[in-house]
Structures are given as structure tokens and as C-alpha cells.
Design a protein around this motif. Structure first.
Motif, PDB file in Angstrom:
ATOM      1  N   ALA A 172       0.834  -1.211   0.000  1.00 36.21           N
ATOM      2  CA  ALA A 172       0.000   0.000   0.000  1.00 36.21           C
ATOM      3  C   ALA A 172       0.869   1.262   0.000  1.00 36.21           C
ATOM      4  O   ALA A 172       1.983   1.247   0.522  1.00 36.21           O
ATOM      5  CB  ALA A 172      -0.888  -0.007   1.241  1.00 36.21           C
ATOM      6  N   PRO A 173       0.317   2.351  -0.548  1.00 35.22           N
ATOM      7  CA  PRO A 173       1.031   3.619  -0.432  1.00 35.22           C
ATOM      8  C   PRO A 173       0.932   4.111   1.009  1.00 35.22           C
ATOM      9  O   PRO A 173      -0.142   4.055   1.609  1.00 35.22           O
ATOM     10  CB  PRO A 173       0.235   4.547  -1.366  1.00 35.22           C
ATOM     11  CG  PRO A 173      -1.153   3.968  -1.392  1.00 35.22           C
ATOM     12  CD  PRO A 173      -0.977   2.485  -1.221  1.00 35.22           C
ATOM     13  N   GLN A 229       2.355   7.517   3.220  1.00 32.34           N
ATOM     14  CA  GLN A 229       3.132   8.747   3.320  1.00 32.34           C
ATOM     15  C   GLN A 229       4.244   8.583   4.347  1.00 32.34           C
ATOM     16  O   GLN A 229       4.002   8.058   5.444  1.00 32.34           O
ATOM     17  CB  GLN A 229       2.224   9.892   3.820  1.00 32.34           C
ATOM     18  CG  GLN A 229       1.289  10.444   2.773  1.00 32.34           C
ATOM     19  CD  GLN A 229       2.038  11.218   1.717  1.00 32.34           C
ATOM     20  OE1 GLN A 229       2.688  12.205   2.019  1.00 32.34           O
ATOM     21  NE2 GLN A 229       1.963  10.770   0.490  1.00 32.34           N
ATOM     22  N   TYR A 289       1.605   9.703  -2.511  1.00 29.82           N
ATOM     23  CA  TYR A 289       0.930  10.512  -3.538  1.00 29.82           C
ATOM     24  C   TYR A 289       1.683  11.788  -3.931  1.00 29.82           C
ATOM     25  O   TYR A 289       2.419  12.364  -3.131  1.00 29.82           O
ATOM     26  CB  TYR A 289      -0.507  10.858  -3.142  1.00 29.82           C
ATOM     27  CG  TYR A 289      -0.710  11.558  -1.817  1.00 29.82           C
ATOM     28  CD1 TYR A 289      -0.288  12.862  -1.597  1.00 29.82           C
ATOM     29  CD2 TYR A 289      -1.381  10.904  -0.784  1.00 29.82           C
ATOM     30  CE1 TYR A 289      -0.515  13.498  -0.389  1.00 29.82           C
ATOM     31  CE2 TYR A 289      -1.608  11.534   0.441  1.00 29.82           C
ATOM     32  CZ  TYR A 289      -1.168  12.833   0.618  1.00 29.82           C
ATOM     33  OH  TYR A 289      -1.379  13.451   1.821  1.00 29.82           O
ATOM     34  N   GLN A 318       0.646   7.761  -7.600  1.00 32.27           N
ATOM     35  CA  GLN A 318      -0.685   8.122  -7.105  1.00 32.27           C
ATOM     36  C   GLN A 318      -0.858   9.636  -7.097  1.00 32.27           C
ATOM     37  O   GLN A 318       0.083  10.365  -6.749  1.00 32.27           O
ATOM     38  CB  GLN A 318      -0.910   7.584  -5.689  1.00 32.27           C
ATOM     39  CG  GLN A 318      -2.353   7.747  -5.235  1.00 32.27           C
ATOM     40  CD  GLN A 318      -2.608   7.299  -3.810  1.00 32.27           C
ATOM     41  OE1 GLN A 318      -2.029   7.827  -2.870  1.00 32.27           O
ATOM     42  NE2 GLN A 318      -3.511   6.331  -3.633  1.00 32.27           N
ATOM     43  N   HIS A 374     -10.488   0.097   0.284  1.00 32.03           N
ATOM     44  CA  HIS A 374     -10.162   0.025   1.712  1.00 32.03           C
ATOM     45  C   HIS A 374     -11.516  -0.012   2.420  1.00 32.03           C
ATOM     46  O   HIS A 374     -12.252   0.983   2.396  1.00 32.03           O
ATOM     47  CB  HIS A 374      -9.334   1.245   2.132  1.00 32.03           C
ATOM     48  CG  HIS A 374      -9.026   1.274   3.598  1.00 32.03           C
ATOM     49  ND1 HIS A 374      -8.384   2.325   4.212  1.00 32.03           N
ATOM     50  CD2 HIS A 374      -9.259   0.369   4.580  1.00 32.03           C
ATOM     51  CE1 HIS A 374      -8.253   2.066   5.506  1.00 32.03           C
ATOM     52  NE2 HIS A 374      -8.770   0.894   5.756  1.00 32.03           N
ATOM     53  N   ARG A 404     -13.273   0.556   4.824  1.00 29.46           N
ATOM     54  CA  ARG A 404     -13.690   1.404   5.948  1.00 29.46           C
ATOM     55  C   ARG A 404     -14.186   2.729   5.377  1.00 29.46           C
ATOM     56  O   ARG A 404     -13.862   3.065   4.241  1.00 29.46           O
ATOM     57  CB  ARG A 404     -12.504   1.734   6.875  1.00 29.46           C
ATOM     58  CG  ARG A 404     -11.982   0.599   7.702  1.00 29.46           C
ATOM     59  CD  ARG A 404     -10.949   1.118   8.711  1.00 29.46           C
ATOM     60  NE  ARG A 404     -10.515   0.072   9.600  1.00 29.46           N
ATOM     61  CZ  ARG A 404      -9.441  -0.698   9.382  1.00 29.46           C
ATOM     62  NH1 ARG A 404      -8.686  -0.519   8.306  1.00 29.46           N
ATOM     63  NH2 ARG A 404      -9.121  -1.642  10.240  1.00 29.46           N
ATOM     64  N   TYR A 430      -8.531   4.670  10.685  1.00 27.46           N
ATOM     65  CA  TYR A 430      -7.910   3.349  10.532  1.00 27.46           C
ATOM     66  C   TYR A 430      -8.432   2.378  11.586  1.00 27.46           C
ATOM     67  O   TYR A 430      -7.837   1.350  11.834  1.00 27.46           O
ATOM     68  CB  TYR A 430      -6.381   3.475  10.637  1.00 27.46           C
ATOM     69  CG  TYR A 430      -5.830   4.312   9.502  1.00 27.46           C
ATOM     70  CD1 TYR A 430      -5.583   3.746   8.261  1.00 27.46           C
ATOM     71  CD2 TYR A 430      -5.616   5.675   9.661  1.00 27.46           C
ATOM     72  CE1 TYR A 430      -5.126   4.512   7.209  1.00 27.46           C
ATOM     73  CE2 TYR A 430      -5.161   6.458   8.611  1.00 27.46           C
ATOM     74  CZ  TYR A 430      -4.918   5.861   7.391  1.00 27.46           C
ATOM     75  OH  TYR A 430      -4.476   6.620   6.344  1.00 27.46           O
ATOM     76  N   GLY A 473      -7.303  -3.296   3.876  1.00 32.72           N
ATOM     77  CA  GLY A 473      -7.759  -3.020   5.232  1.00 32.72           C
ATOM     78  C   GLY A 473      -7.591  -4.252   6.098  1.00 32.72           C
ATOM     79  O   GLY A 473      -8.292  -5.250   5.914  1.00 32.72           O
ATOM     80  N   ASP A 474      -6.602  -4.181   7.008  1.00 33.61           N
ATOM     81  CA  ASP A 474      -6.368  -5.276   7.958  1.00 33.61           C
ATOM     82  C   ASP A 474      -6.186  -6.637   7.302  1.00 33.61           C
ATOM     83  O   ASP A 474      -6.709  -7.653   7.787  1.00 33.61           O
ATOM     84  CB  ASP A 474      -7.508  -5.350   8.990  1.00 33.61           C
ATOM     85  CG  ASP A 474      -7.394  -4.232  10.018  1.00 33.61           C
ATOM     86  OD1 ASP A 474      -6.475  -3.392   9.888  1.00 33.61           O
ATOM     87  OD2 ASP A 474      -8.226  -4.196  10.941  1.00 33.61           O
ATOM     88  N   ARG A 491      -0.045  -1.248   6.808  1.00 30.79           N
ATOM     89  CA  ARG A 491       0.583  -1.338   8.137  1.00 30.79           C
ATOM     90  C   ARG A 491       1.025  -2.758   8.443  1.00 30.79           C
ATOM     91  O   ARG A 491       2.017  -2.975   9.138  1.00 30.79           O
ATOM     92  CB  ARG A 491      -0.425  -0.855   9.198  1.00 30.79           C
ATOM     93  CG  ARG A 491      -0.741   0.616   9.074  1.00 30.79           C
ATOM     94  CD  ARG A 491      -1.993   0.963   9.824  1.00 30.79           C
ATOM     95  NE  ARG A 491      -3.136   0.250   9.284  1.00 30.79           N
ATOM     96  CZ  ARG A 491      -4.331   0.187   9.858  1.00 30.79           C
ATOM     97  NH1 ARG A 491      -4.529   0.792  11.004  1.00 30.79           N
ATOM     98  NH2 ARG A 491      -5.317  -0.483   9.287  1.00 30.79           N
TER      99      ARG A 491
END
Ligand SMILES: Cc1cc2nc3c(=O)[nH]c(=O)nc-3n(C[C@H](O)[C@H](O)[C@H](O)COP(=O)(O)O)c2cc1C
Length: 344
Positions: free
Chosen positions: A15-16, A18, A42, A71, A170, A172, A178, A202-203, A226
């Protein structure tokens, strides 16, 4: 250009993120097990946009020879189209994603990222603008809605009016940030209501979760953020699970070697005044799998300076380096640095 993967396999994506997904971080996966695709941080697209050199480096780095998707985040059709045309001049850049999910208030208040989910008509016109100038693979990374997941069917229709080549969902809402469990049934809905591949995000914490999500949604792949910071072997493990071979189980000793890689990356950048704070950003995720009581998280957050921080890592990870690293985060622990290790 169609997505460079099929609807029936399981494509994997980093995943991107930052301030995390830069070229040196992506390079770590070459040794630990590469995903099929990477997504860079991005580019902010507005009147005075520039393609930041560090993000460009990440895109051009092609870890393990795999594509890195660029992105965009923004809301102005003219500059989005202009930037897409400019990016199209680089033959190495084959994939472009539109951010429809960033939940940070300072971002969504400008009606970009997750803020765009409040304006389906804007999504349609941005997609039209990007399509007009971008000939490569175009994707969208979206959340289920701004306030509520009930917005999802309408938002999906808006995205599909000028269809991208694939969509990452994602699972959510923006309001959830998050937290809270992702609702994967909307991924199944997207798979059912579109002809393009849908990637679940997501998770995606483990191979077990990948299996569950693939079976319950028929998605075309998974994206890990994450969870890949916590467990950089996750893409290798997913591949092994899909092939039916033995799944690599890292130990705390392996985790200590990963932390060495992270520290070397941080120090190699130079000019980092607070290298320990930068490393802690990663350790907040890694620590979720070190001990069930969150003692590692508690101690590392209080360490001052790099050498004290690495001593804490040694104490917890090398005392018995053969102890298995937890496959999924220990329940109740918290990755947010301003919280105590145990979530209330
Ligand atoms: C520190 C951080 C930075 C992020 N930056 C971006 C970003 O630049 N673009 C984006 O689309 N999503 C971004 N995200 C969201 C992730 O790409 C991903 O959708 C989210 O973390 C859920 O996946 P996970 O549960 O595997 O982490 C970021 C997430 C985190 C934690």
C-alpha cells in the motif's frame, strides 16, 4: 491499458504510505519477499504541482523489477489531466492511481482524497480528465464512503462511469480513519457489480485473512499497508500459502535483522536529526507482534536516542531469538505512539 493481472488470481500490493513507502523501504521487500506491485506516496496535484524527487525515485526504483504505481491526490481536472500527460512521458511509469480515501482532516477539508467521496459528480469528471490524458493502467483507491458505508453503491457507480482498470477498496469509511473492523462484504458487492478486478485492502493481517477474504469476496488480490510494515515477510507468506508450500514463520531474531535494515535506511538518508523518532514510527507497528503485554512497545517509546533504542530492541528480540514472531498483531495493543501500549 487493462490491469496487468487477472480477476481470478491473487495479485499482491504494498500500500502507499506517506513518509514510509519510499525507495529504500520498498527495497527491503526484495530480500523479504516482494509483492507483485508497489504503490508510491501521492503527488499533490494543484496549480503549482511538482513531482517530488523522492517519490519519483521510488517509482523509478522498480524493486525486484516490479512496477511501482504513481498516485495523485487533488481535485482540479485541468491540472490532474496536465500532470497525467506529463507523467505519461516516462515510459517506466505504467500505472497511475487516484486517491479517494485519505482521511486526514487537513486533506479532506480541501475536498481531495477522502473528501471527494462527498461529491460523486466530481469523481466522474476527474476520472474523465485522467482518462483523456493517461494511456497507461488507471486505478482508483477508495473507501466505502465518507460518513457511512451505505454510500458505497452510489460511489462505485460514479467511479465506474469512466471505468478505471481496477479498483482498490479500503473497506472502511473516512470517518472510521484506521479503526474498527473493515467490512469486506462491500468488496464482494464491488466484485459483483463491476467487470474490472477489485483489490481488497484493510487489515489484511495474515495468510489466514487473505484466504478468508478471497473466499468470501472473490476479489482479484490484496493490498497490505501497516501489516507489511509490521511483518515484511507477509508477501512471501501469501505466495507460499497460494502455492500450498510451507509458510515461512519468522522469529524474533529475524525481526531484529529487519530492524537493522530499517535503521540502516534511516541513517543512510543522512540529515536525520531524530533518527530514533523515525525508527519508532516503524517499531510502533513491529511491536504489535513482539510480546502480548506490549512491554516492548512501552519500553521502546521511552528510549532516548538511537543507541538506547537499539539496546531495547536487543533486550526484547535477542534474549531468545528463536521465539516466533506473532503471525497476527496481539489483541489489545495499540500502534498509535501517543497511546500507552495497551489500548483502553
Ligand atoms: C502512515 C500511513 C500513510 C498512508 N498514506 C497513504 C497514501 O499516501 N495514499 C493512500 O492511498 N493511502 C495511504 N494510506 C492508507 C493505506 O494505503 C491503506 O489503505 C490503509 O493503511 C489500510 O490498509 P492496512 O490495514 O493494510 O494498513 C496510509 C496509511 C498509513 C498508515
Amino acid at each position: 491499458m487493462p490491469a496487468p493481472f487477472s480477476k481470478s488470481g491473487c495479485a499482491t500490493f504494498l500500500a502507499p504510505m506517506q513518509d514510509i513507502s519510499d525507495a529504500p523501504f520498498m527495497a527491503i521487500f526484495a530480500d523479504f519477499g516482494s509483492p507483485d506491485f508497489y504503490v508510491a506516496e501521492y503527488f499533490r496535484i494543484h496549480e503549482y504541482y511538482e513531482f517530488e524527487a523522492s517519490i519519483m525515485r521510488a517509482i523509478m526504483s522498480r524493486p525486484c523489477g516490479r512496477p511501482v504505481c504513481a498516485q495523485f491526490i487533488g481535485e482540479d481536472e485541468f491540472y490532474m489531466a496536465k500532470a497525467a500527460a506529463q507523467l505519461g512521458k516516462y515510459p517506466e511509469i505504467t500505472m497511475l492511481d487516484l486517491n479517494l480515501g485519505c482521511p486526514a482532516p487537513k486533506i479532506y477539508r480541501k475536498n481531495v482524497g477522502g473528501g471527494l467521496l462527498r461529491n460523486p459528480d466530481k469523481i466522474k469528471s476527474l476520472m474523465r480528465a485522467l482518462r483523456s490524458e493517461w494511456g497507461g493502467c488507471l486505478s482508483v483507491k477508495m473507501r466505502l464512503g465518507f460518513e457511512s458505508a451505505l454510500e458505497f453503491p452510489k460511489l462505485l457507480d460514479a467511479v465506474l462511469e469512466n471505468p478505471p482498470d481496477f479498483i482498490t477498496v479500503h473497506a472502511r469509511t473516512v470517518r472510521q480513519l484506521y479503526r474498527g473492523a473493515p467490512d469486506y462484504k462491500y468488496i464482494a458487492y464491488a466484485v459483483k457489480h463491476s467487470d474490472i478486478p477489485i483489490i481488497a485492502n484493510g487489515d489484511i493481517v495474515s495468510c489466514g485473512r487473505v484466504r478468508e477474504v478471497l473466499d468470501s469476496t472473490s476479489c482479484a488480490g490484496v493490498m497490505c499497508g501497516r501489516q507489511a510494515v509490521r511483518n515484511p515477510w507477509i508477501f512471501r507468506q501469501i505466495k507460499e500459502m497460494l502455492e500450498g508450500s510451507d509458510i515461512f514463520r519468522p522469529t524474533l531474531g529475524d525481526v531484529r535483522l529487519y530492524i537493522d535494515r530499517l535503521s540502516r535506511n534511516i541513517l543512510a538518508k543522512g540529515g536525520v536529526l531524530h533518527a530514533d523518532s523515525v525508527l519508532k514510527k516503524f517499531l510502533n507497528f513491529v511491536g504489535l507482534g513482539v510480546d502480548p503485554r506490549g512491554e516492548f512497545l512501552y519500553c521502546m517509546r521511552r528510549a532516548r536516542g538511537m543507541s538506547e533504542l537499539l539496546k531495547v530492541c536487543d533486550a526484547f528480540l535477542l534474549r531468545d531469538p528463536s521465539i516466533p514472531f506473532a503471525d497476527t498483531p496481539y489483541p489489545g495493543l495499540c500502534s498509535r505512539p501517543n497511546h500507552e501500549a495497551i489500548c483502553q
